[in-house]
Design an enzyme around this catalytic site. Sequence first.
Site, PDB file in Angstrom:
ATOM      1  N   ASP A 125      10.935   9.479   1.111  1.00 57.42           N
ATOM      2  CA  ASP A 125      11.807   9.082   2.218  1.00 57.42           C
ATOM      3  C   ASP A 125      13.201   9.603   1.937  1.00 57.42           C
ATOM      4  O   ASP A 125      13.640   9.646   0.782  1.00 57.42           O
ATOM      5  CB  ASP A 125      11.832   7.556   2.361  1.00 57.42           C
ATOM      6  CG  ASP A 125      10.517   6.980   2.845  1.00 57.42           C
ATOM      7  OD1 ASP A 125       9.785   7.682   3.560  1.00 57.42           O
ATOM      8  OD2 ASP A 125      10.227   5.818   2.510  1.00 57.42           O
ATOM      9  N   ASP A 143       7.638   8.672   9.408  1.00 52.03           N
ATOM     10  CA  ASP A 143       7.947   7.294   9.793  1.00 52.03           C
ATOM     11  C   ASP A 143       8.537   7.236  11.196  1.00 52.03           C
ATOM     12  O   ASP A 143       8.172   6.368  11.996  1.00 52.03           O
ATOM     13  CB  ASP A 143       8.935   6.668   8.810  1.00 52.03           C
ATOM     14  CG  ASP A 143       8.402   6.579   7.393  1.00 52.03           C
ATOM     15  OD1 ASP A 143       7.172   6.491   7.219  1.00 52.03           O
ATOM     16  OD2 ASP A 143       9.226   6.598   6.460  1.00 52.03           O
TER      17      ASP A 143
END
Length: 169
Positions: A125, A143
Amino acid sequence: MTTARRGTAPFRLGLAALVVTLLVDQVTKLGLYFGTDLVLTQPWRLAPFADFLVVWNRGVSYGMFQQEGGLGRWVLVAVSCLAALALSAWMRRAESRLLGLSLGLVAGGALGNAIDRAAYGAVFDFVHLHWGGWSWYVFNIADAAIVAGVIGLILDSLRPTPKGTGSGL
């Protein structure tokens, strides 16, 4: 128009969304991780409310259910792949373009994060949004696609059902 014909355009749109999501997700992750010094020089300030920084997420959404062991990692990979397969089967029967697109976004995001888990044991991430004392979780393209896809699924479910296609109840 037959059901098979009616479902062709939504399926193709969904398949395109899946492929584009997967490619953009992996290209951004690989590019930032292997093609820059982000890991060593983070955070990178993009705007007063956005940074790039590296977080390895061993859990699921919002970092819940962290998996430190090998078994948990592979369970999450399997669940993600099975979810992508089920969503793709649903996408094949989709009758609206919004439904096909939404399912493709979620499936592509699931596969993108599954690839990370399989390759690295965690999801890469890198986008952090914040403002003042407020901080959003760190996320990636997969995401964001999953969130957009879920919003699309909700919107599609709120659309009125055309007459003659009800459940018969």
